[in-house]
Write an enzyme that holds these catalytic residues in place. Sequence first.
Site, PDB file in Angstrom:
ATOM      1  CG  ASN A   1      -2.195  -0.784   0.954  1.00  0.00           C
ATOM      2  OD1 ASN A   1      -3.084  -0.362   0.217  1.00  0.00           O
ATOM      3  ND2 ASN A   1      -2.254  -1.965   1.559  1.00  0.00           N
TER       4      ASN A   1
ATOM      5  CG  ASN B   1      -5.006   2.296  10.402  1.00  0.00           C
ATOM      6  OD1 ASN B   1      -3.950   1.905   9.877  1.00  0.00           O
ATOM      7  ND2 ASN B   1      -5.839   1.472  11.020  1.00  0.00           N
TER       8      ASN B   1
ATOM      9  CD  GLU C   1      -5.816  -2.966   2.244  1.00  0.00           C
ATOM     10  OE1 GLU C   1      -6.143  -2.917   3.432  1.00  0.00           O
ATOM     11  OE2 GLU C   1      -4.755  -3.489   1.857  1.00  0.00           O
TER      12      GLU C   1
ATOM     13  CG  ASP D   1      -8.248  -1.331  14.294  1.00  0.00           C
ATOM     14  OD1 ASP D   1      -7.486  -0.682  13.563  1.00  0.00           O
ATOM     15  OD2 ASP D   1      -8.022  -2.498  14.648  1.00  0.00           O
TER      16      ASP D   1
ATOM     17  CG  LEU E   1       1.391  -4.387  12.362  1.00  0.00           C
ATOM     18  CD1 LEU E   1       1.947  -5.798  12.391  1.00  0.00           C
ATOM     19  CD2 LEU E   1      -0.053  -4.381  11.895  1.00  0.00           C
TER      20      LEU E   1
ATOM     21  CG  HIS F   1      -8.846  -2.586  10.207  1.00  0.00           C
ATOM     22  ND1 HIS F   1      -7.831  -3.006  11.045  1.00  0.00           N
ATOM     23  CD2 HIS F   1      -9.799  -3.533  10.265  1.00  0.00           C
ATOM     24  CE1 HIS F   1      -8.174  -4.150  11.602  1.00  0.00           C
ATOM     25  NE2 HIS F   1      -9.366  -4.498  11.147  1.00  0.00           N
TER      26      HIS F   1
HETATM   27  C1  GAR Z   1      -3.084  -4.138   4.612  1.00  0.00           C
HETATM   28  O1  GAR Z   1      -4.056  -5.063   4.187  1.00  0.00           O
HETATM   29  C2  GAR Z   1      -3.630  -3.242   5.697  1.00  0.00           C
HETATM   30  O2  GAR Z   1      -5.007  -2.986   5.568  1.00  0.00           O
HETATM   31  C3  GAR Z   1      -3.375  -4.071   6.926  1.00  0.00           C
HETATM   32  O3  GAR Z   1      -2.114  -4.627   6.718  1.00  0.00           O
HETATM   33  C4  GAR Z   1      -1.942  -4.870   5.322  1.00  0.00           C
HETATM   34  C5  GAR Z   1      -0.577  -4.334   4.922  1.00  0.00           C
HETATM   35  O4  GAR Z   1      -0.262  -4.737   3.620  1.00  0.00           O
HETATM   36  N1  GAR Z   1      -3.410  -3.255   8.117  1.00  0.00           N
HETATM   37  C6  GAR Z   1      -3.788  -3.740   9.296  1.00  0.00           C
HETATM   38  O5  GAR Z   1      -4.114  -4.898   9.470  1.00  0.00           O
HETATM   39  C7  GAR Z   1      -3.786  -2.726  10.421  1.00  0.00           C
HETATM   40  N2  GAR Z   1      -4.547  -3.197  11.541  1.00  0.00           N
HETATM   41  P1  GAR Z   1       0.922  -4.030   2.846  1.00  0.00           P
HETATM   42  O6  GAR Z   1       2.106  -3.975   3.815  1.00  0.00           O
HETATM   43  O7  GAR Z   1       1.206  -4.902   1.669  1.00  0.00           O
HETATM   44  O8  GAR Z   1       0.457  -2.645   2.466  1.00  0.00           O
END
Ligand code: GAR
Length: 187
Positions: free
Chosen positions: A14, A102, A174, A145, A85, A104
């Site tokens: 992302n 953020n 996303e 969250d 995190l 989620h």
């Molecule tokens: C994403 O799906 C994001 O929504 C999630 O971690 C992933 C990161 O993917 N975030 C959470 O779970 C936060 N609580 P990425 O590192 O490939 O962007």
Amino acid sequence: MIHIAIFASGSGSNAENLIRYFANHPRVRINLVLSNSPAAFVLERAKNLRVPSLVFSKTDFYGSDTVLKQLQEYRIDRLVLAGFLWLIPENLLAAFPKRIINIHPALLPKYGGRGMYGMHVHRAVVAAAETETGITIHSVDAEYDRGEVIFQARCAVQSGDTPETVAAKVHELEYKYFPEVVEKWTE
Ligand code: GAR
């Protein structure tokens, strides 16, 4: 120009998508990537995309103003959490009121809170035989969250779906929506 710092703990797909989206943007610039993990692949991505990055420790983050000072040095206006995190400490919440967002990977308030991140979320969604899931983009406050919801998008979960196929569908949402939502949020 609005200056943004991205916080990420892991892969950073992302983060990369956001960096690419805002490259040459007239109003928004991604100036900095920060991570709590020196092994996070997001650092590699940032390097390849020529965005400066910084790594901080738990002590830096929760026990000092080190990170705040670094953000000030880079003249950062807003923070985007993209797969980050850790809870945001009080000093950053105070310095960036309503200016932290953020993403989620579920439809909050479902499947949120401590320990609910990444594949843990998708496994729980499949285990509960949900028929839909999605993404939530929300303002960040002192709890996991719980901040005000800015945007949600949904996708179907079918009976043959696995946590991995659900993760792929959610990632697609996303990639499609997060950059535009960040763009609108900075207006
Ligand atoms: C994403 O799906 C994001 O929504 C999630 O971690 C992933 C990161 O993917 N975030 C959470 O779970 C936060 N609580 P990425 O590192 O490939 O962007």
